[in-house]
Scaffold this motif. Sequence first.
Motif, short mmCIF file in Angstrom:
data_model
loop_
_atom_site.label_atom_id
_atom_site.label_comp_id
_atom_site.label_asym_id
_atom_site.label_seq_id
_atom_site.Cartn_x
_atom_site.Cartn_y
_atom_site.Cartn_z
N PRO A 179 12.49 11.80 9.14
CA PRO A 179 11.18 11.20 9.46
C PRO A 179 10.08 11.53 8.47
CG PRO A 179 11.77 12.94 11.03
CD PRO A 179 12.99 12.66 10.23
N LYS A 180 10.05 12.75 7.96
CA LYS A 180 8.97 13.11 7.04
C LYS A 180 9.12 12.42 5.69
CE LYS A 180 7.78 17.55 9.13
NZ LYS A 180 7.62 19.01 8.94
N ALA A 181 10.34 12.00 5.38
CA ALA A 181 10.59 11.37 4.08
C ALA A 181 10.54 9.85 4.15
CB ALA A 181 11.96 11.81 3.55
N LEU A 182 10.50 9.28 5.35
CA LEU A 182 10.61 7.82 5.49
C LEU A 182 9.57 7.05 4.68
CD1 LEU A 182 12.14 5.46 6.76
CD2 LEU A 182 10.66 5.65 8.76
N PRO A 183 8.26 7.38 4.76
CA PRO A 183 7.28 6.60 3.98
C PRO A 183 7.55 6.64 2.48
CG PRO A 183 6.17 7.90 5.68
CD PRO A 183 7.59 8.38 5.63
N SER A 184 7.90 7.81 1.96
CA SER A 184 8.13 7.91 0.51
C SER A 184 9.42 7.18 0.11
CB SER A 184 8.19 9.37 0.07
OG SER A 184 9.23 10.06 0.71
N LEU A 185 10.44 7.24 0.95
CA LEU A 185 11.67 6.51 0.67
C LEU A 185 11.42 5.01 0.64
CD1 LEU A 185 14.28 8.45 2.86
CD2 LEU A 185 14.12 8.45 0.37
N SER A 186 10.64 4.53 1.60
CA SER A 186 10.32 3.10 1.66
C SER A 186 9.54 2.65 0.44
CB SER A 186 9.51 2.82 2.94
OG SER A 186 9.12 1.46 2.98
N GLN A 187 8.54 3.43 0.07
CA GLN A 187 7.72 3.08 -1.09
C GLN A 187 8.56 3.07 -2.37
OE1 GLN A 187 4.49 5.82 -1.79
NE2 GLN A 187 3.55 4.55 -3.36
N ALA A 188 9.41 4.07 -2.53
CA ALA A 188 10.24 4.16 -3.73
C ALA A 188 11.26 3.02 -3.77
CB ALA A 188 10.94 5.50 -3.78
#
Length: 690
Positions: A16-25
């Motif tokens: 969950p904490k990585a989801l926004p950065s994974l999506s953006q990347a």
Amino acid sequence: MSLDFLVELGTEELPPKALPSLSQAFTQGITSGLTAQGLAFGEVTSLAAPRRLAVVIKGLDNATPKKTQQLWGPPAKIAFDDAGNPTKAALAFASKNGLQPSELTTANDGKVDKLVVDKTTGGEATESLLAGIVEASLAQLPIPKRMRWGASRTEFVRPVHWLVMLLGDQVVPGDVLGLSTGRETRGHRFHCNQTLSINSPAEYASTLEQGYVIADFGRRQAMIRSQVEAAAAAINGQAVIEDDLLDEVTALVEWPVALTGQFDQEFLEIPAEALISSMSEHQKYFHVVDGNGKLMANFITVANIESKDPQAVISGNEKVIRPRLADAAFFFETDKKQPFVSFRDRLKTIVFQAQLGSLYEKTERIGQLAAAIAGKIGADTSQAQRAGELSKCDLASEMVLEFDKMQGIAGKYYASAQGEPEPVANALAEHYLPKFAGDKLPESDIGLCVALADRLDTLVGIFGIGQQPTGSKDPFALRRASVAVLRLLIEKKLPLDLAELVNLAIAQYSSLPKADDLTERVLTYMLERLRAWYEDSGISAEVFLSVAAKQLTTPTDIDQRIHAVAAFTQLPEAQALAAANKRVSNILAKESARTAEVDNNLLSDDAEKTLAQAVANMQAEVTPLMAQGDYQQSLKQLAALRAPVDSFFDQVMVMTDDSQVRNNRLALLSQLRDLFLQVADISLLVPAKA
């Protein structure tokens, strides 16, 4: 022709904490790949939910652009023999370009006749490139550690289960991460545990919503905020919604439903921070406060299902939180049963750093240094020393061992409950501030003294044993400590000499292995952090260097000068005066034999007389301003020297043959330069190449 494109990778629940950065990347990788192929496209939408990463791109070209270029071969006289037959050179050129020898043609390149072929590149179907672009993007995602599953050798952050790729209404053929592309996605794990067919990219979000999945991260987050705020209002409270917790909760649910629970009123006797920590960190609950900002005995949780019996869900969450709060209550009561100062003895067995001793020894040094700083700013030295000595006591408490974010806060409560003066108790919490960039600073003088002492002790200690940061490694967070010290001094307007503070910190140690040039090394490091701090705020490196040239060590004074120079650079006269100062600096650097005073009897040219009078007048005007530290007004007034300076250099020959006149003019220029040097070396505002 252009078509809409959709890609969705279905997975097990993503971190969950990585989801926004994974999506953006993921999105950035795909758009970069498309751009590299010369493909044009329109609006790009990133979508992310616990079990999926998706991107929708509108108006994507269906083929790469075609380009025609002339490819030149060997000269005609080399390509053909005397009989007109193609040579090996011609045959090789024909083979390289997929031509028959009979198809070869010649043209003049402006110098000589050569073989030439017009070759058209591009025109590749977009659908043939998409699988490779998606796979490349996934391979570049910021994943610290990838995993394998089953018998597959495929690696990703979580096991992958399905892959949707559509261009228009057609499936894009290909394989990615061992999955074949298709149009089948999956709905909510509980509400719609079945496949859903996506007809086109435009229908993706609406189709998933029918399957109880809100794919848009931003929309899902807005729904959660709205629901949580409404739930709090329903009990006459106000939800406290921290951005980090909101992001994490948004990444945990596909179909958010906010529910309100409660806990026993008796738990409110525990420090509110402990309750909040337990609710937010362990259970991902939002806490609620009343109109006075006081914590209420309620929490709001965001479920991932729309239950037919929401009260059962609420009751389950209440049962889960109760033992967590009971633990906090137990630790709080247990800690209070013993004298707070007794925790300090336990610090003797906790190592701060192997070469620098225990935490107990560190608090001894902090206490002494905090008292010395207090004496310099007019604060209570005995309270500062007491607060420094108690500053780390709560690290040995049961509360902090269980809830690490309670460090300092627990100490404040325990010290206050056992009769320590309020400034001392408050300082135990405040001395950890600021904890991060932009964080608030201590409000009390005692908290400020201990905050400075704690960080300075760490800085000189770690530098003293030669373990200063290298590259990206900074295990003792010395960069953050340096910026904190600088912020405390500058923003609290404490006119303290940093060199003197560093020396005081060094004096608290009985010995340090590398102490000979320690002060200089620590100061250099800290002032470099100051340079980066100003650059982050939009102040150029040239402005900083112009002030740094004076080798000052009082941060408040440095700050005033830097802002004064930054304001000066915006004046219309600034560039010309900076260039003139650079010219003066270069002249004076070559001429050491000159008088210190200007002899008015040797002034013959009107321009030099005018400049000499202007410099004398300006000395009288700005000297009191300089004494008051009003550097901005000083430079503003010095800007008036532009006209006489320009006239002087236009009309006066400085390096005349008459040595007396020459030295007199050099003395005048020296006085001019010294006027500006009282604030900064503005000659450094001129780029090095100038």
